[in-house]
Design a protein around this motif. Sequence first.
Motif, PDB file in Angstrom:
ATOM      1  N   HIS A  14       0.876  -1.181   0.000  1.00 43.35           N
ATOM      2  CA  HIS A  14       0.000   0.000   0.000  1.00 43.35           C
ATOM      3  C   HIS A  14       0.907   1.222   0.000  1.00 43.35           C
ATOM      4  N   HIS A  67       1.740   3.575   2.151  1.00 46.34           N
ATOM      5  CA  HIS A  67       2.383   4.157   3.347  1.00 46.34           C
ATOM      6  C   HIS A  67       3.898   4.015   3.291  1.00 46.34           C
ATOM      7  N   HIS A  69       6.447   1.494   4.803  1.00 44.03           N
ATOM      8  CA  HIS A  69       6.609   0.175   4.172  1.00 44.03           C
ATOM      9  C   HIS A  69       7.330   0.247   2.821  1.00 44.03           C
ATOM     10  N   HIS A 106      -7.497  -0.218   5.644  1.00 45.25           N
ATOM     11  CA  HIS A 106      -6.516   0.666   6.296  1.00 45.25           C
ATOM     12  C   HIS A 106      -6.059   1.793   5.351  1.00 45.25           C
ATOM     13  N   ASP A 150      -0.841  -4.109   6.655  1.00 40.74           N
ATOM     14  CA  ASP A 150      -1.314  -3.332   7.812  1.00 40.74           C
ATOM     15  C   ASP A 150      -2.765  -3.478   8.246  1.00 40.74           C
TER      16      ASP A 150
HETATM   17 ZN   LIG Z   1      -0.004   1.463   6.587  1.00 44.51          ZN
END
Ligand SMILES: [Zn+2]
Length: 280
Positions: free
Chosen positions: A86, A88, A91, A152, A171
């Motif tokens: 994803h 974020h 990560h 998320h 996540d």
């Molecule tokens: Zn995340």
Amino acid sequence: MKKLLFVLLLAPILAAAQPAPYETRKLTDNVYIFRYGFHQSLFVVTSEGVIATDPIAFLRPQAATAYLAEIRKITQAPIRYLVYSHHHYDHIAGGKPFKDAGARVIAHRNAKAKLEQLRYPDVVMPDEVVDDYRAIELGGVRVELYYVGRNHSDNSLVMLLPKERILFTVDFIPIQTVQFRNMPDGFIPDWFDSLDRVLSLDWEQMVPGHPYAGGRLGTKQDVRELKQYMLDLSEEVRNAAYRGKCFDDAIKEVKLPKYEKWGSYAQFFPMNVQRFSTGN
Ligand SMILES: [Zn+2]
């Protein structure tokens, strides 16, 4: 002096108790978890190349070089793919060494759109996007990427290894751990559907993006328990709102003792309550 001696004697024991900064765990003949600090990724080794996920190198470029070095201890096959779980950055930052090694970067379409807005300097832009589904066949190994809806974030891709029955989810499914803070970027009603879609896939072991619950792998029971936690939370918040003269005070009263032993309960449970109390 005595105290110093005590500390010196204790030092090796304390050092032994500390987890290593990073490690690679073999799950099957060709599937591995790479953990660095409190983040982890999955990688798949085939005779024709490697499929890696999240570089997990935000503010620590050494994590990506350690990750690649760990892969190189196992195989000299080319790094063919780098899949982002994803958008974020904790990560996916730091993917340049993978790109330089020849990896094609894959992410969900919404992740690419977010990254184009955010323009993080240390995030490599995706070369290819996935909408709902994409299968990768490499060296006799099949890897499937699914978009299971908003949770998320609006761009989580889960990776299924159908033969090995392993699922990498990152996540949105913490194991025996409450949700992160007030679920920033999260979509509450959709999250439940997402969990149902994960349950409908055929897998046995789940690898999250953080070593929750002592680093063990997840099961479908863990997914059901997380869903139950979110349902219990939703109901308690609603009951408190009905009871309370003042909504804010009622929210402060909400407790779920059943989950007190879950990870991050003391730290994040009040924020989880706050999020459900806003009703979206
Ligand atoms: Zn995340």
